[in-house]
Design an enzyme around this catalytic site. Structure first.
Site, PDB file in Angstrom:
ATOM      1  N   GLU A   1     -18.648   3.634 -30.450  1.00  0.00           N
ATOM      2  CA  GLU A   1     -18.720   3.889 -31.889  1.00  0.00           C
ATOM      3  C   GLU A   1     -18.382   2.668 -32.741  1.00  0.00           C
ATOM      4  O   GLU A   1     -17.834   2.785 -33.837  1.00  0.00           O
ATOM      5  CB  GLU A   1     -17.828   5.067 -32.271  1.00  0.00           C
ATOM      6  CG  GLU A   1     -18.313   6.387 -31.689  1.00  0.00           C
ATOM      7  CD  GLU A   1     -17.633   7.595 -32.294  1.00  0.00           C
ATOM      8  OE1 GLU A   1     -16.480   7.453 -32.767  1.00  0.00           O
ATOM      9  OE2 GLU A   1     -18.247   8.670 -32.305  1.00  0.00           O
TER      10      GLU A   1
ATOM     11  N   GLU B   1     -22.303  12.282 -27.118  1.00  0.00           N
ATOM     12  CA  GLU B   1     -21.219  13.205 -27.466  1.00  0.00           C
ATOM     13  C   GLU B   1     -21.797  14.288 -28.357  1.00  0.00           C
ATOM     14  O   GLU B   1     -22.636  14.018 -29.219  1.00  0.00           O
ATOM     15  CB  GLU B   1     -20.072  12.495 -28.211  1.00  0.00           C
ATOM     16  CG  GLU B   1     -19.283  11.502 -27.386  1.00  0.00           C
ATOM     17  CD  GLU B   1     -18.131  10.860 -28.180  1.00  0.00           C
ATOM     18  OE1 GLU B   1     -17.693  11.463 -29.185  1.00  0.00           O
ATOM     19  OE2 GLU B   1     -17.695   9.766 -27.798  1.00  0.00           O
TER      20      GLU B   1
END
Length: 610
Positions: free
Chosen positions: A348, A420
């Site tokens: 991320e 995710e």
């Protein structure tokens, strides 16, 4: 070289310990650690490991550390011999010039004062095994041997040894099935058994140079990615995965082979065919278990949480840390057939084309046979890797399970992978009311169903496999993060059966409700689902047949959750036949204004259990 366990008879800060060892779960909660408070849940600290040993009878001695968290320095007989700042990569220390005849001492210093309370549990100390390698000078080491599949028909492998006079033997169990010779060798393996998630067949490659030998395990299989998805041995395969941290529950970060094997076995038994090592290199035992059990792995290299200064300026560390860490990671693990994708992007993180061009180039050079990926949360992010990985948390319960490929990436020619989903969008405890646990299971089913339905996703990795320890600002007041489809003790929640029901390996039947009526207004429980890999489910009340259930709203799944939409079925027919007269009387009593035909026609009459 000869490999010997070096895990016994150590001390840590003066106390006797055996390795692997998690210093943080044994550390006393005292003031002065990183938190500056006796209330620290995961207190940081400095740790000194020591061991005395006799000099091995070999001209070449190497100590291999699979993982020390973190900032490790190794001293042999008081002289610094090596180390590594990163806590998750293996590193080796050559002791040839530092040993003396007779008794020797090895000391390992490490500390995790700067960030002991990570968003997930890091552990501390020498938490992975240590090995003593002995042999001759210029010995061939296992990591020098590279094996990859050239083709599966005929089954051909390429073996790189780096030694012109190397003798190569390919073994199936104890039987030599093929041979080769030299620095580079293409070898045809007759009647080869291919490796896949369903058939995890393994071979051994033994390379002998003079009196020295190196051994590595491998599987024969091809992998590829395109704009439609992932293929193994030419077969299109949807990745049905989960994200997993490196800890082993109540063992902390300690990496024991049986614990790692159990972790992968639980994945397999619960219907997963893939996993993601969030967010750092796993242990060797973890990958060995994936090889043996047939688990497809997205192996990630970098953990951003160690970055305290210049948080987003990654490039300045490339030459001093990142390159050697990535090199050590790929070099150690590239023979594992379970690894199908390298994660070379910090989880991320923001786009940094210069930095990520370099990380990709390292992986491509060390392992040209595998693709790269990198996990991002941004749509239309810069894509240097081979596969676009995206954390898709768009599903909120009453909308599509995932975003379309066109919505998240500008490159429609490369594969798209959800790395995710769910997670913090719907944290669920194993002791929550069953309705919430059911909704948790259905949310995972919606993502899986919709990702498969659009034909543009290579797969999904749910966040996450297990509930995990976290810091005080991220958990549920008890410093536990309840994002898992299993709890921290590895007990399955309802959501685990969403995945288990997609597998064909064993029968699965899980009812999301206990069907008790006492807590519900008017005795109306509401929607109930059955998670199963059966084509249909027969419902009985006590020993009396009610109906056969088949309806599912998840047509793209091999086995979608089945709705329990009829709890009356043929019960009233049986009542007339005198099979359950008491139930008939209860129905009349509850509905005095209805005729018998009306009662029979109604599917809303609730029949109390006797």
């Amino acid at each position: 070289m000869k490999k010997i366990s070096f895990n016994q008879n150590w001390t840590c800060n003066g106390a006797a310990v055996q390795l692997p060892h998690d210093a943080m779960i044994h550390e006393k909660r005292v003031p002065g650690h990183a938190s500056g408070s006796a209330q620290a849940f995961f207190p940081g600290g400095s740790y000194v490991y020591e061991k005395t040993f006799q000099k091995p009878e070999a001209e070449h001695v190497v100590f291999q550390f699979e993982g020390v968290y973190k900032n490790a320095k190794v001293f042999i007989n008081g002289k610094e011999a090596g180390g590594a700042p990163y806590g998750y990569i293996p590193f080796s220390v050559c002791a040839d010039e530092l040993l003396v005849d007779g008794e020797n001492t090895i000391r390992v210093e490490c500390e995790n004062n700067d960030q002991p309370e990570s968003r997930w549990y890091t552990g501390a100390g020498i938490y992975r095994p240590v090995w003593l390698w002995t042999g001759c000078k210029n010995a061939i080491e296992p990591e020098q041997v590279r094996v990859h599949t050239v083709s599966v028909d005929p089954a051909t492998i390429h073996v790189h040894t780096g030694h012109e006079n190397a003798k190569i033997e390919i073994l199936d169990g104890e039987t030599v099935v093929a041979k080769g010779f030299g620095s580079e060798s293409d070898i045809v393996v007759p009647d080869a058994k291919l490796w896949s998630a369903e058939t995890p067949n393994l071979y051994t490659c033994k390379v002998t140079v003079g009196e020295d030998e190196a051994v590595t395990t491998f599987g024969i299989r091809t992998i590829s990615w395109d704009n439609k998805g992932f293929y193994i041995n030419g077969k299109s395969t949807l990745l049905r995965g989960g994200c997993v941290h490196h800890d082993n529950g109540i063992l902390g970060a300690v990496s024991l082979y049986d614990a790692e094997y159990r972790k992968i076995k639980l994945h397999k038994e619960n219907g997963f065919n893939a996993l993601r090592t969030a967010h750092n290199p796993p242990s060797a035992a973890f990958l060995e278990a994936c090889d043996r059990l047939g688990m497809l792995v997205l192996a990630e290299a970098f953990d951003i949480w160690r970055m305290q200064k210049n948080f987003y300026d990654f490039s300045q560390y490339f030459d001093t840390e990142w390159e050697q860490e990535l090199t050590a990671f790929v070099t150690r693990d590239r023979n594992h057939p379970s690894i199908v994708l390298w994660g070379v992007r910090i989880n991320e993180s923001q786009d940094d084309d210069n930095f990520y061009q370099r990380t990709n180039e390292v992986a491509w050079k060390l392992d040209p046979q595998r693709c790269t990926s990198g996990v991002r949360y941004m749509e239309k992010s810069s894509l240097i890797e081979d596969v676009y990985s995206y954390n898709d948390f768009s599903h909120t319960g009453d909308n599509p399970g995932c975003k379309s490929k066109r919505a998240v990436t500008s490159d429609m020619e490369k594969a798209l992978l959800i790395t995710e989903h769910n997670g913090h969008m719907f944290p669920t405890k194993s002791f929550d009311p069953w309705q919430k646990r059911q909704e948790h299971a259905l949310r995972h089913a919606r993502v899986l169903n919709d990702a498969k339905a659009d034909g543009e996703h290579a797969g999904c990795f749910g966040w996450c496999m297990f509930d995990y320890a976290t810091h005080k600002d991220f958990g549920s007041g008890d410093r536990i993060c309840y994002h898992g489809v299993m709890d921290a003790f590895r007990n399955p929640k309802a959501a685990a059966y969403t995945y288990a029901s997609q597998s064909e390996e064993k029968p699965v039947l899980f009812v999301t409700s206990s069907m008790d009526i006492g807590d519900y207004a008017g005795g109306q429980i509401g929607e109930v689902y059955v998670l199963t890999n059966g084509d249909e489910v027969e419902l009985y009340k006590n020993d009396t047949y009610v109906t056969t259930l088949k309806k599912t709203n998840y047509p793209s799944l091999p086995h979608g959750p089945i709705t329990v939409d009829d709890t009356i079925g043929e019960l009233l027919e049986n009542v007339i036949d005198g099979c359950v007269e008491d139930e008939f009387q209860r129905a009349i009593y509850k509905n005095p204004d209805m005729t018998l035909d009306e009662i029979k026609a109604s599917k809303k009459v609730f029949l109390f259990p006797a």
